[in-house]
Design a protein around this motif. Structure first.
Motif, short mmCIF file in Angstrom:
data_model
loop_
_atom_site.label_atom_id
_atom_site.label_comp_id
_atom_site.label_asym_id
_atom_site.label_seq_id
_atom_site.Cartn_x
_atom_site.Cartn_y
_atom_site.Cartn_z
N THR A 55 0.82 -1.21 0.00
CA THR A 55 0.00 0.00 0.00
C THR A 55 0.85 1.26 0.00
O THR A 55 0.49 2.27 -0.61
CB THR A 55 -0.95 0.04 1.22
OG1 THR A 55 -0.18 -0.11 2.42
CG2 THR A 55 -1.98 -1.06 1.14
N LEU A 90 1.87 1.47 -3.67
CA LEU A 90 0.74 1.84 -4.51
C LEU A 90 0.25 3.25 -4.20
O LEU A 90 -0.27 3.94 -5.07
CB LEU A 90 -0.40 0.83 -4.36
CG LEU A 90 -0.15 -0.57 -4.93
CD1 LEU A 90 -1.31 -1.49 -4.60
CD2 LEU A 90 0.08 -0.51 -6.44
N LEU A 94 1.62 5.77 -6.35
CA LEU A 94 1.11 5.75 -7.72
C LEU A 94 -0.33 6.23 -7.83
O LEU A 94 -0.81 6.50 -8.92
CB LEU A 94 1.20 4.32 -8.30
CG LEU A 94 2.56 3.63 -8.24
CD1 LEU A 94 2.44 2.22 -8.81
CD2 LEU A 94 3.63 4.42 -8.98
N ALA A 95 -1.01 6.30 -6.68
CA ALA A 95 -2.46 6.52 -6.69
C ALA A 95 -2.88 7.82 -7.32
O ALA A 95 -4.00 7.94 -7.85
CB ALA A 95 -3.00 6.43 -5.26
N ARG A 99 -7.16 5.91 -11.35
CA ARG A 99 -7.49 5.13 -10.16
C ARG A 99 -8.09 3.77 -10.54
O ARG A 99 -7.89 2.77 -9.86
CB ARG A 99 -8.45 5.90 -9.27
CG ARG A 99 -7.93 7.30 -8.87
CD ARG A 99 -8.66 7.82 -7.66
NE ARG A 99 -8.53 9.25 -7.47
CZ ARG A 99 -7.47 9.86 -6.94
NH1 ARG A 99 -6.41 9.16 -6.62
NH2 ARG A 99 -7.45 11.17 -6.77
N ASN A 158 -7.28 1.83 -12.93
CA ASN A 158 -6.23 0.87 -13.28
C ASN A 158 -5.64 0.23 -12.02
O ASN A 158 -5.34 -0.97 -12.00
CB ASN A 158 -5.13 1.55 -14.08
CG ASN A 158 -5.61 1.99 -15.45
OD1 ASN A 158 -6.74 1.70 -15.85
ND2 ASN A 158 -4.77 2.70 -16.19
N ILE A 159 -5.47 1.03 -10.99
CA ILE A 159 -4.96 0.50 -9.74
C ILE A 159 -5.99 -0.42 -9.09
O ILE A 159 -5.65 -1.46 -8.53
CB ILE A 159 -4.56 1.65 -8.79
CG1 ILE A 159 -3.44 2.48 -9.43
CG2 ILE A 159 -4.13 1.11 -7.43
CD1 ILE A 159 -3.02 3.68 -8.64
N ALA A 197 -0.17 -6.60 -3.81
CA ALA A 197 -1.25 -5.75 -4.34
C ALA A 197 -2.59 -6.17 -3.76
O ALA A 197 -3.62 -6.08 -4.40
CB ALA A 197 -1.29 -5.84 -5.86
N MET A 219 -9.19 3.09 -3.13
CA MET A 219 -9.44 3.56 -4.48
C MET A 219 -10.93 3.80 -4.72
O MET A 219 -11.31 4.74 -5.43
CB MET A 219 -8.89 2.56 -5.50
CG MET A 219 -7.39 2.60 -5.66
SD MET A 219 -6.76 4.19 -6.31
CE MET A 219 -6.46 5.13 -4.81
#
Length: 422
Positions: A276, A279, A282-283, A288, A290-291, A325, A332
């Protein structure tokens, strides 16, 4: 220049909120180590206990929109203090329960309502208020608290159960909860958000598509996107609560030692903490959806891997890879809801989606976990269902739009109008 030397106050809120969620998630989802001791002490079958857990999941969901309504009428501080009080009363009642009805009302009912007031539903809106440019990251860090709850509390509960029993373990957690929630609510959960929050320069990194100012709950419920989020949360609730309620017993039924089973489940949360954090970086840089797709895709494969593991190294390998992941679906989903529908309705929209989606899924998953093993004699039925639902949710995530329009022109500013229709 001096302001840059100080940590933005919103991060203190994130730290406090993550700590609260760590403990409450551990209590709510860490029922696995309590299953056998509770069944023995109260003479309950696994199906009976699964029914109680399922009722608790539903009532936990009922508390979500109620928490959202209370947030609009009062503030975060009041809701947290109320939740803390309810949880403490319910824990005392739970440890003194002597039969199924009393345990159902205390543990399945009152405790679930109290914990819902201390959940991310209550804490997400205040974090979303304090963060604009880094909203995804902040909400991901809140999810880190949930993963840490699974990682830390599950093995700790197993250890404390063997040391002092499940009743004293719950009482100990109640004491810790008071020491954590009370000062956080009084001194940290401030509502005086600075203008433009963490994006004072208005650099253009904030949300580009502002939702209508007069958007209503009814308007949001009419959009397909909202129900895609609800379905994704259903898959999340089904799988995560199946894992929390029956993951450890499932692994023990597959001849893993109790501590090996606990650490196998706990390792998912341990690795997910670092997942987390990664990620979260990248958020706010990638779409969002895609994540969200990545999280559900990895989680779906992970459920199949867990139920098919036959040795310790396979179990830990699946847990480690899946944990990379595993988390982030709630973070999200919350970020997407706040982006598309606005912060003003976030508490109610998130609470309703959590109830209708996540907690109904949690109830179904928790029940099928116990019912499936007694009827079919295998855990493959329930854990495969969790894997399939997660994979379907990953596909649904890819269809979520970047912005939503509505069926009529809505004035949102002096020079802006949005013509809508999803």
């Amino acid at each position: 220049m001096n302001e840059k030397k100080h940590l933005y106050f919103g991060w203190y809120i994130v730290i406090a909120a993550s700590s609260i969620v760590l403990l409450t998630t551990g209590i709510r989802m860490g029922i696995g180590p309590f299953v056998n001791p509770i069944m023995n002490d109260l003479r309950l079958s696994r199906t009976e206990l699964s029914i109680i857990i399922s009722v608790g999941m539903i009532l936990y969901g009922v508390g979500m929109p109620l928490a959202g309504i209370l947030l609009k009428s009062f503030n975060t501080r009041i809701v947290l203090l109320l939740g803390m009080t309810i949880v403490c009363i319910s824990i005392v009642w739970t440890v003194n329960s002597k039969g199924m009805l009393s345990f159902l009302l205390s543990f399945g009912g009152l405790l679930s309502i109290g914990l819902s007031f201390l959940s991310s539903i209550t804490l997400s809106p205040i974090i979303s208020k304090w963060f604009v440019r880094q909203r995804g990251k902040a909400l991901f860090y809140l999810t880190t608290g949930s993963m840490a709850g699974i990682a830390i509390i599950t093995p700790v509960e197993t250890w404390l159960n063997s040391l002092v029993g499940w009743q004293n373990t719950l009482l100990l957690f109640g004491g810790i909860l008071i020491c954590l929630v009370f000062p956080s609510a009084i001194f940290i959960m401030r509502e005086d958000v600075p203008e433009k929050a963490d994006n004072p320069g208005d650099s253009g990194d904030k949300i580009k598509h502002s939702p209508p100012l007069d958007l209503t709950l009814k308007d949001a419920l009419k959009t397909q996107t909202y129900w895609k989020i609800v379905f994704a949360l259903f898959a999340c609730g089904f799988g995560m609560n199946l894992l929390g309620s029956h993951g450890v017993p499932m692994l023990m039924d597959h001849h893993f030692a109790p501590m090996t089973a606990s650490f196998g489940v706990g390792m998912i949360g341990i690795v997910a903490i670092f997942g987390t954090l990664f990620l979260g970086q990248l958020a706010d840089r990638f779409p969002r959806k895609n994540i969200l797709f990545l999280v559900f895709f990895v989680r779906g494969l992970g459920f199949f891997g867990l139920v098919l593991s036959s040795s310790a190294w396979q179990l830990f390998l699946v847990s480690a890879i899946g944990g990379l992941a595993w988390a982030g679906s709630v973070a999200m989903s919350t970020a997407i809801l706040s982006d598309l529908y606005g912060i003003r309705l976030l508490g109610i929209l998130n609470g309703f989606a959590y109830f209708v989606g996540h907690q109904i899924g949690a109830a179904v998953g928790s029940f099928l976990g116990g019912w499936g093993i007694e009827v079919f004699g295998t855990h493959l039925f329930s854990f495969s269902a969790a894997g399939i639902l997660a994979l379907l949710a990953s596909l649904a995530s890819l269809t979520i739009p970047q912005s939503i329009s509505f069926s009529k022109p809505v004035k949102i500013g002096e020079n802006h109008n949005i013509t809508t229709g999803e």
